[in-house]
Design a protein around this motif. Structure first.
Motif, PDB file in Angstrom:
ATOM      1  N   SER A  68       0.795  -1.437  -0.421  1.00 54.54           N
ATOM      2  CA  SER A  68       0.027   0.056  -0.123  1.00 54.54           C
ATOM      3  C   SER A  68       1.312   1.505   0.040  1.00 54.54           C
ATOM      4  CB  SER A  68      -0.830   0.034   1.347  1.00 54.54           C
ATOM      5  OG  SER A  68      -0.070  -0.123   2.299  1.00 54.54           O
ATOM      6  N   ARG A  71       0.589   4.179  -2.434  1.00 54.69           N
ATOM      7  CA  ARG A  71      -0.874   4.988  -2.396  1.00 54.69           C
ATOM      8  C   ARG A  71      -1.025   6.412  -1.359  1.00 54.69           C
ATOM      9  NH1 ARG A  71      -5.132   1.324   0.181  1.00 54.69           N
ATOM     10  NH2 ARG A  71      -4.062   1.712   2.361  1.00 54.69           N
ATOM     11  N   PHE A  72       0.393   5.556  -0.362  1.00 53.88           N
ATOM     12  CA  PHE A  72       0.678   6.990   0.762  1.00 53.88           C
ATOM     13  C   PHE A  72       1.726   7.853   0.188  1.00 53.88           C
ATOM     14  CE2 PHE A  72      -1.979   3.867   3.043  1.00 53.88           C
ATOM     15  CZ  PHE A  72      -2.562   4.452   3.941  1.00 53.88           C
TER      16      PHE A  72
END
Length: 87
Positions: A68, A71-72
């Motif tokens: 992930s 996404r950050f």
């Protein structure tokens, strides 16, 4: 920061260094290190910034699960860009 990598390899589970670079943080030169590691069952992507103040050094860590992490990235960039050494 490169001098820390051998110690990090010994102390951090599954440490794999990545890109090393420099970046301006609020008018101060900061060293940046991207790396991956494992913590328990989690595979993590970490970006570490080291910036010198007058009498202190500051470390900023941005950490997310590897899958992930992209996404950050924009949020991490905004946080880091807001950092200022006030001393």
């Amino acid at each position: 920061m490169d001098g820390n990598i051998p110690s990090m390899m010994r102390m951090i589970t599954d440490f794999k260094p990545g890109v090393r670079s420099h970046q301006d943080l609020g008018g101060n030169k900061a060293a940046r290190l991207d790396y991956t590691q494992r913590q328990g069952q989690f595979r993590l992507a970490v970006t570490r910034y080291a910036v010198k103040g007058r009498g202190r050094a500051y470390l900023i860590y941005c950490t997310a699960e590897t899958a992930s992490s992209p996404r950050f990235q924009e949020r991490f960039d905004k946080i880091v860009e807001s950092f200022k050494v006030l001393e």
